[in-house]
Scaffold this motif. Structure first.
Motif, short mmCIF file in Angstrom:
data_model
loop_
_atom_site.label_atom_id
_atom_site.label_comp_id
_atom_site.label_asym_id
_atom_site.label_seq_id
_atom_site.Cartn_x
_atom_site.Cartn_y
_atom_site.Cartn_z
N ALA A 158 4.91 -1.14 7.37
CA ALA A 158 4.33 -2.31 6.70
C ALA A 158 5.22 -3.54 6.91
N ARG A 159 6.54 -3.31 6.85
CA ARG A 159 7.45 -4.44 7.02
C ARG A 159 7.41 -4.96 8.45
N LYS A 162 4.61 -7.17 8.77
CA LYS A 162 4.82 -8.42 8.05
C LYS A 162 5.52 -9.46 8.91
N TYR A 169 -1.65 -12.50 10.95
CA TYR A 169 -1.37 -11.87 9.67
C TYR A 169 -2.53 -11.01 9.18
N VAL A 173 -2.58 -7.13 7.74
CA VAL A 173 -2.99 -6.64 6.42
C VAL A 173 -4.02 -5.53 6.57
N VAL A 176 -2.22 -2.41 7.32
CA VAL A 176 -1.49 -1.88 6.16
C VAL A 176 -2.45 -1.19 5.19
N VAL A 177 -3.58 -1.85 4.92
CA VAL A 177 -4.55 -1.26 4.01
C VAL A 177 -5.04 0.08 4.57
N THR A 180 -2.57 2.80 3.87
CA THR A 180 -2.53 3.33 2.51
C THR A 180 -3.73 4.22 2.24
N VAL A 227 -11.24 -2.48 -2.58
CA VAL A 227 -10.00 -3.15 -2.16
C VAL A 227 -10.33 -4.52 -1.57
N ALA A 228 -11.41 -4.59 -0.82
CA ALA A 228 -11.79 -5.88 -0.24
C ALA A 228 -12.11 -6.88 -1.35
N MET A 231 -8.85 -7.98 -2.86
CA MET A 231 -8.11 -8.89 -1.99
C MET A 231 -8.72 -10.28 -2.02
N ASP A 232 -10.05 -10.31 -2.03
CA ASP A 232 -10.72 -11.60 -2.05
C ASP A 232 -10.39 -12.33 -3.36
N TYR A 236 -7.05 -13.66 -0.65
CA TYR A 236 -6.94 -13.31 0.77
C TYR A 236 -7.92 -14.16 1.58
N ARG A 301 -0.53 -19.19 3.87
CA ARG A 301 0.32 -18.26 3.18
C ARG A 301 1.81 -18.44 3.46
#
Lengths: 381, 571
Positions: A158-159, A162, A169, A173, A176-177, A180, A227-228, A231-232, A236, A301
């Motif tokens: 994940a890092r 980043k 970006y 993301v 990363v999602v 998980t 999750v979407a 995030m919204d 995001y 961001r």
């Protein structure tokens, strides 16, 4: 609480500190180190040197990996490496090899093939030279994989994502999602297997897999929607207003840059265009990078506590680079030591200086900060 | 701060609008609690504030929702992100990153705050929510209460002026719920945040609310007002309010403290009456299904030389349904249970309580055989569950999991019932008969997903009961149920206990335990720390005592209905 291990005798100032968020090594440093080792591995087929490289990577992983799920991937990569060696060997035995050999180990029955399949052989004589050659080549590939596995288990993916530039970006993301999701799906499968048992059905077998599969996918889909939504709702995809001129320049630079990269690569590969190829490639690359950088302006961001490249990070990255450089140099100076002869068969010897250089790769095990789980257990013993 | 003007929401394919004609204004800095039976559109109302309804959920919203002057029709959720923080029912579905600290920073990163501001706010929020020790922890390793706090923290860091929370305490044990509520109160008092939340467990939250927004029935106009006034006419009410209404206190007390001050009188009136002891477990024993015909081993089984297990042990003596002795279970390095000893007799109801992660679910899964004991023994109906085939086990023990939906595979209720009959080798139609009994008026062709939370629970219960297991286990059965659904569940479980089923409930719901349990077992850190008659165990514990017991302590009255009967007897 007396320490008897080697590092304990170091003065406290030189001991590696416990890892915290503030001094965490950037994921990039681990990858540079691992790629250095992998480069070194790609330069040699000497099994002793390859073994040493695997040992170095394995020691560093054992000394510095965390409890995180990705840290357990090292074992999987070792198994993958062994599988590669095995496959290489099987192919060499059954399909023959171009290596001429005199010492026949055994002879397999040969499958007669029609005339148009000339040059292909199935079965036949198996020589010691050919087996050893396949082993060496397989070991080289396996070592490469294991080095990648080391980076994989030491660096937080994940890092790493980043540190992508702002314009990329959103892709990061998404990855990363997605990562998980895997543990969540494993938990779902366990839950649904329990549920099957509760209904009095066996938990194994093909029917169970089919009946569990659908709800698991359904659950994953539902979770991705929520999750979407989350995030919204947390901002995001907010974009900043950029002047139209900047937007147009971004498009021109990115598209033009990519075209340049394509044309340049073609030029380099084609026999004639080598003169124009390299400059075109470089110009295209520069334009594309500028486009990505400019594209980053659209995203508002900021980054929270990005990893810092400190002395330790540079040391880790440099140790990998040093191993690679030493091996490349050794390959130029004494190629025969790095590629032990197959025809005729000779026992490989461990060349002293390249071997010493490989040991530089152990540096991270001393300088990288200790992950918390390990530092705890060391404090207790 | 938040203004609804003639808002109606209708989802596609729905017969009637989920919300209609909502007109209300929520002033700044208030904690507003939305209450009402399930299915009245509380979640939709909450979603409309953050713009997720209709931008994300679909459906048609007419009218206008204004949040601090921004119209949600023209502002997408992401453009409201600096103003509204939303936490949904399931915190796990809320997390984007993998560690606590990154999660707290995520919202601020999206808004583009300066790095030093982000750093400062993350530290402040870690302290505010008591998360400092967890800052580097992966989110997957946190307990339920910790997750809920991280979820709240992650929407707090951008300093939203409005906080929207959907059932923030439903999944939490009483102590963790108190933590979360204390944080919310601090936000409202110290930072002037406007909080809008929906919650079924009114006994936990109603005392903190400045105003209550009641949605009495689907499509009915909402009523907003002071908590005491609204509670006087609400169809859903916590025990403290129910007691107040029974005795006729005016204004209604909302907290145990208010009620205790009023209750001096009531305690005197009840002084001469002995609180009823829980009636002894019924004598009945569940008649087992006829033994199933020994199945021929499958082809694979025959190839592998598997035999059809030894014939099941001869019918054991029916003194105890289950006997757990010195049970220890380890998950990797974690000792989930240690030396647990427990016996349950037919007709007995046992409530298993304890904080999140105390080992309640592990004990249940050991009882159904999903977890093998590492030390000690588990016997259910005379068999070792982990070594018995699932088909034999369903006739001895049934578990309704936390998420009843996990048990449902088929497309219709009828198909589900047919599958249950064949799984349990029960005569055809026995499951359908149970469904009719537990869930009257549900047609055969409904998709289980279209049932409400309470109906789904009843369906899962019917499926499990088809095999007539003498031991029935329920994991957190009241999560997401409103008071009416809970009352129905209590009735059903009472009847089952009367018919001789032994029931073990793992629950955080102290009111449910007080209503049902003969015995309460409290687990902590995988060990049994209390085991005794419900009255004694529950009344002596501040965390696990129901509201009625707290109000009338030291006398051991547990429920409002006990008090009602006693008062009727006096009159």
């Amino acid at each position: 609480m007396t320490r008897t291990t080697g590092p304990a005798r170091l003065p406290p100032a030189l001991r590696a500190p416990g890892a915290t968020r503030g001094n965490a090594l950037p994921a990039g440093a681990w990858w540079l180190w691992a790629l250095g080792l992998a480069t070194a591995a790609s330069r040699t087929t000497n099994p002793l040197l390859l073994g040493l490289l695997v040992g170095v990577a394995g020691y560093v992983v054992a000394a510095r990996r965390t409890d995180a799920p990705w840290a357990r991937s090292y074992g999987a990569f070792i198994k993958l490496g062994l599988a590669v060696v095995a496959v290489r060997l099987v192919f060499s035995v059954f399909l023959g090899s171009s290596v001429p050999g005199t010492q026949t180990l055994f002879t397999l029955p040969e499958v007669p093939l029609p005339g148009w399949a000339q040059g292909v052989r199935i079965g036949g004589r198996v020589t010691a030279e050919q087996v050893v050659f396949a082993l060496y080549e397989g070991a080289k590939l396996a070592t490469l994989l294991i080095c990648i596995g080391a980076a994989n288990s030491l660096a937080n993916p994940a890092r790493l994502l980043k540190s992508l530039p702002g314009a990329l970006y959103e892709v990061g993301v998404a990855v990363v999602v997605a990562m998980t999701f895997a543990p969540n799906m494993v938990a779902d499968v366990a839950r649904l297997r329990t549920a099957r048992r509760l209904r009095g059905r066996p938990t194994g077998g093909i029917r169970a897999v089919l009946q569990i599969g659908l709800p698991v996918l359904e659950g994953a889909l539902e979770r991705s929607v929520s999750v979407a939504a989350s995030m919204d709702a947390r901002g995001y995809g907010r974009t900043a207003q950029v002047p139209p001129a900047v937007r147009r320049t971004t498009h021109v630079l990115t598209l033009g840059g990519l075209l340049g990269v394509c044309a340049g690569t073609y030029g380099l590969l084609a026999a004639q265009g080598a003169v124009h190829g390299l400059p075109l490639l470089l110009a295209g690359l520069a334009a594309a990078l500028a486009g990505i950088r400019l594209g980053g302006r659209r995203s508002v961001r900021t980054r929270y506590r990005p990893d810092r490249w400190g002395v330790r990070a540079w040391l880790v990255a440099a140790s990998g680079a040093a191993v690679a450089a030493a091996m490349i140099w050794a390959g130029a100076v004494a190629p025969e030591a790095l590629r032990p002869g197959v025809v005729p068969l000779t026992a490989p010897v461990l060349p002293l200086w390249p071997a010493a250089a490989v040991l530089i790769g152990l540096l991270p095990a001393a300088v990288a900060p200790l992950p918390p789980s390990l530092s705890d257990s060391k404090e207790r013993t | 701060m938040i203004r609804f003007e003639q808002v109606s929401v209708r989802y596609e394919g729905a017969g009637r609008p989920t919300l209609s004609g909502i007109d209300l204004t929520i002033p700044e800095g208030e904690l507003v609690l939305a209450v009402g039976p399930s299915g009245v559109g509380k979640s939709t109302l909450l979603g409309a504030v953050s713009g997720l309804v209709p931008h994300f959920t679909g459906g048609v919203l007419t009218g206008r929702v204004m949040v601090d002057g921004r119209d949600t029709r023209t502002h997408k959720p992401r453009e409201l992100a600096d103003l509204v923080g939303t936490v949904g029912q399931d915190p796990l579905a809320h997390f984007v990153t993998d560690t606590v600290e990154d999660e707290l920073a995520y919202g601020m990163e999206s808004l583009g705050l300066a790095p030093d501001v982000m750093r400062r706010r993350v530290e402040e929020t870690l302290d505010l929510l008591g998360l400092a020790e967890l800052r580097d922890r992966p989110i997957a390793t946190l307990s339920g209460g910790q997750r809920q706090r991280v979820a709240i923290g992650s929407v707090l860091t951008p300093h939203p002026r409005v906080l929207v929370l959907d059932e923030p305490t439903s999944a939490l044990d009483p102590a963790a719920a108190e933590d979360v509520l204390a944080v919310l109160q601090r936000l409202v008092h110290d930072l002037g945040t406007t909080v809008l939340m929906a919650e079924h467990r009114l006994e936990r939250v109603v005392q903190y609310a400045d105003q209550v927004l009641l949605l009495p029935a689907p499509g009915a106009a909402p009523v907003m007002g002071a908590p005491a006034d609204i509670m006087a006419l609400s169809p859903v009410r916590p025990p403290v309010v129910a007691l107040g209404r029974l005795v006729g206190w005016d204004p209604l007390p909302l907290s145990v403290r208010d009620a205790r001050r009023r209750a001096v009188d009531l305690r005197e009136r009840l002084a001469g009456v002995e609180p009823p002891a829980r009636e002894d477990p019924a004598d009945a024993v569940v008649a087992p299904l006829p033994e199933r015909a020994a199945a021929r081993p499958g082809l694979l089984g025959r190839l592998l030389g598997r035999r059809n297990g030894a014939a099941p042990a001869p019918a054991p003596v029916q003194d105890a349904v289950t006997r757990v002795e010195g049970l220890g279970v380890r998950h990797g390095r974690v000792q989930a249970l240690r030396g647990v000893t427990l016996t349950v007799t037919p007709g007995e109801t046992v409530a298993l309580m304890g904080r999140n992660g105390a080992g309640k679910s592990t004990l249940l899964s050991a009882l159904v055989g999903m977890t093998a004991p590492s030390t000690g023994s588990v016997l259910v109906g005379g068999l070792h569950p982990s070594r018995t085939s699932p088909g034999d086990m369903v006739r001895r023990v049934g578990l309704v999991p936390q998420e009843p939906r996990d048990l449902l595979y088929a497309d219709t209720v009828a198909a589900e019932c047919a599958a249950a009959d064949s799984d349990a080798a029960a005569p055809a139609g026995s499951c359908r008969a149970l469904v009719t009994e537990l869930l009257p008026g549900v047609p055969d062709d409904v998709h289980p997903r279209d049932l409400s939370e309470g109906q789904r629970l009843a369906l899962a219960l019917a499926l499990v009961l088809t095999a007539r297991p003498p031991l029935l286990l329920l994991d957190e059965p009241t999560r997401g149920l409103d008071y009416a659904a809970k009352a129905r569940l209590v009735g059903v479980l009472r009847r089952l206990a009367g018919a001789g089923h032994a029931i073990v409930l793992a629950t955080h719901d102290v009111e449910l335990a007080a209503e049902l349990a003969h015995r309460v077992v409290i687990l902590a850190d995988g060990e049994v720390v209390a085991d005794g008659p419900a009255r004694q165990v529950v009344v002596s514990s501040p965390a696990f005592a129901p509201q009625t017991a707290k109000i009338l302590a030291p006398r051991e009255w547990l429920t409002v209905s006990q008090v009602r009967k006693a008062l009727e007897g006096l009159a």
